[in-house]
Design an enzyme around this catalytic site. Structure first.
Site, PDB file in Angstrom:
ATOM      1  N   GLY A   1       0.800  -1.230   0.000  1.00  0.00           N
ATOM      2  CA  GLY A   1       0.000   0.000   0.000  1.00  0.00           C
ATOM      3  C   GLY A   1       0.826   1.271   0.000  1.00  0.00           C
ATOM      4  O   GLY A   1       0.362   2.315   0.440  1.00  0.00           O
TER       5      GLY A   1
ATOM      6  N   LEU B   1      -9.005  -9.167 -10.721  1.00  0.00           N
ATOM      7  CA  LEU B   1      -9.726  -8.564 -11.843  1.00  0.00           C
ATOM      8  C   LEU B   1     -11.011  -7.916 -11.323  1.00  0.00           C
ATOM      9  O   LEU B   1     -11.718  -8.493 -10.494  1.00  0.00           O
ATOM     10  CB  LEU B   1     -10.078  -9.669 -12.856  1.00  0.00           C
ATOM     11  CG  LEU B   1     -10.720  -9.215 -14.160  1.00  0.00           C
ATOM     12  CD1 LEU B   1      -9.724  -8.420 -15.006  1.00  0.00           C
ATOM     13  CD2 LEU B   1     -11.215 -10.429 -14.957  1.00  0.00           C
ATOM     14  N   ILE B   2     -11.290  -6.717 -11.830  1.00  0.00           N
ATOM     15  CA  ILE B   2     -12.499  -6.011 -11.384  1.00  0.00           C
ATOM     16  C   ILE B   2     -13.709  -6.623 -12.106  1.00  0.00           C
ATOM     17  O   ILE B   2     -13.732  -6.683 -13.340  1.00  0.00           O
ATOM     18  CB  ILE B   2     -12.383  -4.503 -11.707  1.00  0.00           C
ATOM     19  CG1 ILE B   2     -11.184  -3.894 -10.958  1.00  0.00           C
ATOM     20  CG2 ILE B   2     -13.664  -3.765 -11.360  1.00  0.00           C
ATOM     21  CD1 ILE B   2     -11.262  -3.972  -9.442  1.00  0.00           C
TER      22      ILE B   2
ATOM     23  N   ASN C   1      -6.122   2.552 -12.507  1.00  0.00           N
ATOM     24  CA  ASN C   1      -5.134   1.588 -12.024  1.00  0.00           C
ATOM     25  C   ASN C   1      -3.748   2.072 -12.408  1.00  0.00           C
ATOM     26  O   ASN C   1      -3.598   2.845 -13.361  1.00  0.00           O
ATOM     27  CB  ASN C   1      -5.398   0.218 -12.666  1.00  0.00           C
ATOM     28  CG  ASN C   1      -4.426  -0.842 -12.195  1.00  0.00           C
ATOM     29  OD1 ASN C   1      -4.133  -0.936 -10.993  1.00  0.00           O
ATOM     30  ND2 ASN C   1      -3.903  -1.636 -13.113  1.00  0.00           N
TER      31      ASN C   1
ATOM     32  N   HIS D   1      -0.011   0.440 -13.456  1.00  0.00           N
ATOM     33  CA  HIS D   1       0.697  -0.791 -13.818  1.00  0.00           C
ATOM     34  C   HIS D   1       2.189  -0.470 -13.903  1.00  0.00           C
ATOM     35  O   HIS D   1       2.571   0.539 -14.504  1.00  0.00           O
ATOM     36  CB  HIS D   1       0.184  -1.313 -15.162  1.00  0.00           C
ATOM     37  CG  HIS D   1       0.783  -2.633 -15.528  1.00  0.00           C
ATOM     38  ND1 HIS D   1       0.377  -3.813 -14.958  1.00  0.00           N
ATOM     39  CD2 HIS D   1       1.801  -2.947 -16.376  1.00  0.00           C
ATOM     40  CE1 HIS D   1       1.100  -4.809 -15.444  1.00  0.00           C
ATOM     41  NE2 HIS D   1       1.971  -4.307 -16.305  1.00  0.00           N
TER      42      HIS D   1
ATOM     43  N   ASP E   1      -5.523  -4.781 -17.546  1.00  0.00           N
ATOM     44  CA  ASP E   1      -4.536  -3.855 -18.121  1.00  0.00           C
ATOM     45  C   ASP E   1      -4.864  -3.367 -19.530  1.00  0.00           C
ATOM     46  O   ASP E   1      -3.967  -3.030 -20.292  1.00  0.00           O
ATOM     47  CB  ASP E   1      -3.130  -4.514 -18.144  1.00  0.00           C
ATOM     48  CG  ASP E   1      -2.668  -4.918 -16.756  1.00  0.00           C
ATOM     49  OD1 ASP E   1      -3.018  -4.227 -15.785  1.00  0.00           O
ATOM     50  OD2 ASP E   1      -1.961  -5.939 -16.652  1.00  0.00           O
TER      51      ASP E   1
ATOM     52  N   GLU F   1       6.090   5.791  -9.735  1.00  0.00           N
ATOM     53  CA  GLU F   1       4.721   5.605  -9.223  1.00  0.00           C
ATOM     54  C   GLU F   1       4.398   6.648  -8.166  1.00  0.00           C
ATOM     55  O   GLU F   1       3.369   7.327  -8.224  1.00  0.00           O
ATOM     56  CB  GLU F   1       4.563   4.202  -8.626  1.00  0.00           C
ATOM     57  CG  GLU F   1       4.654   3.120  -9.658  1.00  0.00           C
ATOM     58  CD  GLU F   1       4.421   1.733  -9.084  1.00  0.00           C
ATOM     59  OE1 GLU F   1       4.006   0.868  -9.850  1.00  0.00           O
ATOM     60  OE2 GLU F   1       4.650   1.508  -7.877  1.00  0.00           O
TER      61      GLU F   1
HETATM   62  C1  GRF Z   1       2.903  -1.258  -7.718  1.00  0.00           C
HETATM   63  O1  GRF Z   1       4.059  -1.587  -8.411  1.00  0.00           O
HETATM   64  C2  GRF Z   1       1.772  -1.081  -8.694  1.00  0.00           C
HETATM   65  O2  GRF Z   1       2.177  -0.576  -9.918  1.00  0.00           O
HETATM   66  C3  GRF Z   1       1.283  -2.474  -8.872  1.00  0.00           C
HETATM   67  O3  GRF Z   1       1.400  -3.058  -7.591  1.00  0.00           O
HETATM   68  C4  GRF Z   1       2.424  -2.389  -6.852  1.00  0.00           C
HETATM   69  C5  GRF Z   1       1.844  -1.926  -5.559  1.00  0.00           C
HETATM   70  O4  GRF Z   1       2.795  -1.478  -4.664  1.00  0.00           O
HETATM   71  N1  GRF Z   1      -0.005  -2.512  -9.492  1.00  0.00           N
HETATM   72  P1  GRF Z   1       2.333  -0.835  -3.305  1.00  0.00           P
HETATM   73  O5  GRF Z   1       1.468  -1.852  -2.571  1.00  0.00           O
HETATM   74  O6  GRF Z   1       1.582   0.419  -3.594  1.00  0.00           O
HETATM   75  O7  GRF Z   1       3.610  -0.582  -2.570  1.00  0.00           O
END
Ligand code: GRF
Length: 199
Positions: free
Chosen positions: A12, A93-94, A108, A110, A151, A180
């Site tokens: 998270g 999957l949603i 989302n 990725h 995705d 991210e």
């Molecule tokens: C991230 O790399 C995100 O892109 C992927 O899952 C990971 C989650 O990391 N979908 P975190 O739990 O937010 O640290």
């Protein structure tokens, strides 16, 4: 007030960055954190008030049967008047009924440059291992709307980082995570602003 529901299955860290981003906001609220994983780090993060200690969001845990065979999650999100669902490391999957109930209102992130290295089974470390094995010279992040396939929803934003021949999957993971954390909160805010403008 715009209301976010965060879905996460793991540590998270992205959910935390998003919560912290809106900690001082009077316009955006993290209303709910949902997880399928009783051991997810996001649970302690949410209960501890995320990074700033200020954002204590209620956490709802659910199982596969509830998610796929009932309408309870959709009903809860509707009842709570959630505006945007943000998936932050959510592994399932949603289901179609949730996508239909929140059209263009589920995003989302990725950890690669879709359409490459996406789809079922492409998550977490598997993605970075595949990137290195393929000899890619760059990787990055893709933030996208969610549809009924893994995705494949429309891309909102991508950012890249270089991958050099000596990089291990862990090295790539670190570079991608920096992207991210730097971009996801900001892109979520942009999506919310766009929603406000069309309402
Ligand atoms: C991230 O790399 C995100 O892109 C992927 O899952 C990971 C989650 O990391 N979908 P975190 O739990 O937010 O640290």
């Amino acid at each position: 007030m715009q209301r976010i529901a965060l879905f996460a299955s793991g540590s998270g860290s992205n959910a935390g960055k998003i919560a912290d981003h809106f900690a001082a906001s009077v316009e955006v609220e993290i209303s709910l954190v949902l997880t399928n994983n009783p051991k997810a780090g996001v649970i302690d993060r949410a209960r501890g008030g995320f990074g700033t200690g200020q954002i204590h969001a209620p956490v709802l845990m659910f199982d596969r049967t509830t998610f796929y065979q009932t309408n309870r999650i959709v009903e809860l999100l509707q009842k709570q008047e959630i505006d945007l669902i943000v998936l932050a490391g959510f592994m399932w999957l949603i289901p179609a009924q949730l996508v239909r109930a929140f059209p263009n209102r589920i995003v989302n992130i990725h950890p690669a440059l879709l359409p490459k290295f996406g789809g079922k089974g492409m998550y977490g470390h598997f993605v970075h291992e595949a990137v290195v094995a393929a000899g890619e010279t760059e990787s990055g992040i893709t933030i996208h709307y969610v549809n009924e396939q893994y995705d494949e929803g429309a891309v909102l934003f991508q950012a890249t980082c270089p991958v050099v021949s000596t990089d291990s999957p862990d090295d790539v993971a670190r570079k991608v995570q920096l992207l991210e954390h730097a971009h996801y909160p900001r892109v979520v805010e942009e999506v919310l602003n766009q929603m406000k403008n069309v309402q």
